[in-house]
Enzyme design. Structure first.
Site, short mmCIF file in Angstrom:
data_model
loop_
_atom_site.label_atom_id
_atom_site.label_comp_id
_atom_site.label_asym_id
_atom_site.label_seq_id
_atom_site.Cartn_x
_atom_site.Cartn_y
_atom_site.Cartn_z
N ASP A 1 -4.16 -13.31 -0.02
CA ASP A 1 -3.52 -12.08 -0.46
C ASP A 1 -3.19 -12.25 -1.95
OD1 ASP A 1 -1.64 -9.76 -0.40
OD2 ASP A 1 -0.12 -11.33 -0.45
N ASP B 1 1.98 -13.08 2.66
CA ASP B 1 3.44 -13.12 2.66
C ASP B 1 4.08 -11.85 3.20
OD1 ASP B 1 2.59 -11.54 0.46
OD2 ASP B 1 4.59 -11.70 -0.37
N ASP C 1 0.41 -8.07 5.83
CA ASP C 1 -0.53 -9.15 6.12
C ASP C 1 -0.49 -9.60 7.57
OD1 ASP C 1 -1.29 -9.30 3.38
OD2 ASP C 1 0.52 -10.45 2.96
P1 ADP Z 1 -0.49 -5.07 -2.29
O1 ADP Z 1 -1.65 -5.42 -1.38
O2 ADP Z 1 -0.75 -5.51 -3.70
O3 ADP Z 1 0.84 -5.56 -1.75
P2 ADP Z 1 0.07 -2.27 -1.47
O4 ADP Z 1 -0.87 -2.06 -0.34
O5 ADP Z 1 1.51 -2.36 -1.16
O6 ADP Z 1 -0.42 -3.46 -2.42
O7 ADP Z 1 -0.12 -1.06 -2.51
C1 ADP Z 1 -1.37 -0.80 -3.09
C2 ADP Z 1 -1.27 0.18 -4.21
O8 ADP Z 1 -0.72 1.42 -3.74
C3 ADP Z 1 -0.34 -0.24 -5.34
O9 ADP Z 1 -0.99 -1.08 -6.26
C4 ADP Z 1 0.02 1.12 -5.93
O10 ADP Z 1 -1.02 1.56 -6.78
C5 ADP Z 1 0.07 2.03 -4.73
N1 ADP Z 1 1.45 2.16 -4.22
C6 ADP Z 1 1.91 1.76 -3.02
N2 ADP Z 1 3.23 2.04 -2.88
C7 ADP Z 1 3.63 2.60 -4.05
C8 ADP Z 1 4.87 3.10 -4.56
N3 ADP Z 1 6.00 3.06 -3.87
N4 ADP Z 1 4.88 3.61 -5.81
C9 ADP Z 1 3.76 3.65 -6.53
N5 ADP Z 1 2.57 3.19 -6.13
C10 ADP Z 1 2.48 2.69 -4.90
MG MG Z 2 1.56 -9.69 -0.66
#
Ligand code: ADP
Ligand code: MG
Length: 310
Positions: free
Chosen positions: A38, A255, A259
């Site tokens: 991740d 983490d 995941d």
């Molecule tokens: P990661 O796998 O990096 O943890 P997430 O699946 O949580 O990422 O989120 C992927 C993308 O969705 C973020 O990079 C962002 O572009 C968008 N996103 C998700 N939640 C939010 C939020 N609360 N505000 C703005 N963008 C968000």
């Molecule tokens: Mg993560």
């Protein structure tokens, strides 16, 4: 291997901060040929902070609070205020980073009258009677707001630098971009190198966009062809399954809550010890030190324990 020998091995590993759920986990670990990492919180620290707030060069603040031609500096503050206010309803680390930054800039946040979040995409909130959107390109496509050329090239530029970007929109129009950056953990590069030296194939998986993911992958020496970006939380499990269908023995390292299903699906699920409880509960191995160096230790230990008791 006898159960008692494996039990003894488990205890030995625990002293080194590698917690195997059971003897079977140690045994499976030694057959792993593919590791899926991740990005956020695993390869990186997961502590986002705002790097840029960008508005169009023809953007400013209207007397009624809308954005139009005018002062750029004021427009940036307004974009930041709207984005931070909207993120009050979210628990996403990107949202927290935007709120923290707005506070350091002395910006007072507005009240929300409505809030909705779409996992892996973004959020939507009603502020002063207007709908404000904060999220990625996918989110704006879904909402049906057009992406002007100016913002498209801004996104390119920021993402090439490894920054995570979100667009900010009001009603039917994009009014700005906010980018955040996250620090890569000290030993990620070295640990990934050590995995490669063991002949293990490494992949990166993330909900973040392709360009940002590739820029981070490049820094830690993961092959760009092995970057799985823009993966929605519910789809991480399928990516692990696909690799298994190709005959690979997969360890997944993560983490987050996102995941957990993928950790269960993997031949070995490894949780970063500083991660969420649900990730730890879904794993076969957890690493007390929250770093990838401990992952390399887990491989070394399983090999050593297993060769001793064989
Ligand atoms: P990661 O796998 O990096 O943890 P997430 O699946 O949580 O990422 O989120 C992927 C993308 O969705 C973020 O990079 C962002 O572009 C968008 N996103 C998700 N939640 C939010 C939020 N609360 N505000 C703005 N963008 C968000
Ligand atoms: Mg993560």
């Amino acid at each position: 291997a006898t159960p008692t020998a494996l039990m003894a091995g488990t205890g030995k590993a625990a002293e080194n901060g590698v917690l195997f759920r059971d003897g079977e986990a140690i045994q499976t670990m030694k057959d792993i040929d593919t590791v899926v990492l991740d990005k956020t919180g695993t390869i990186t620290e997961g502590n986002h902070s705002v790097t840029d707030v960008v508005v169009g060069d023809d953007t400013g603040v209207r007397a009624d609070g809308g954005l139009l031609k005018g002062d750029q500096r004021e427009a940036e503050r307004e974009v930041l205020r709207l984005a931070a206010s909207a993120e009050r309803g979210s628990e996403h680390p990107i949202g927290q980073a935007i709120i923290d930054y707005a506070e350091t800039q002395g910006i007072e946040l507005a009240e929300l009258s409505d809030f909705d979040s779409v996992p892996g995409k973004g959020i939507e909130a009603v502020i002063d009677g207007r709908t404000v959107y904060v999220g990625n390109v996918k989110f704006f496509e879904e909402v049906g707001i057009e992406l002007p050329q100016f913002y498209e090239s801004k996104l390119n530029e920021l993402e090439e630098e490894g920054k995570t970007t979100v667009l900010v929109g009001i009603e039917d129009e994009i009014v700005g971009v906010v980018s955040t950056a996250d620090t890569i953990k000290d030993d990620s590069y070295e640990a990934i190198e050590a995995l490669h030296d063991r002949g293990i194939e490494t992949w990166m998986i993330t909900g973040d966009n392709e360009r940002t993911a590739r820029a981070i992958a490049d820094t830690v020496n993961i092959d760009p062809a092995r970057v799985m970006a823009g993966v929605l939380p519910q789809d991480k499990i399928d990516k692990v399954r696909q690799l298994q269908d190709e005959g690979k023995e997969v360890a997944m390292i993560g983490d987050g809550i996102n995941d957990a299903p993928a950790l269960k699906q993997a031949n070995v699920g490894v949780a970063i010890g500083t991660g969420t409880d649900i990730a730890i509960q879904s794993s076969d191995v957890s690493l007390v030190r929250g770093s990838l160096g401990a992952l390399v230790d887990a491989f070394t230990l399983s090999e050593r324990i297993f060769s001793k008791i064989k």
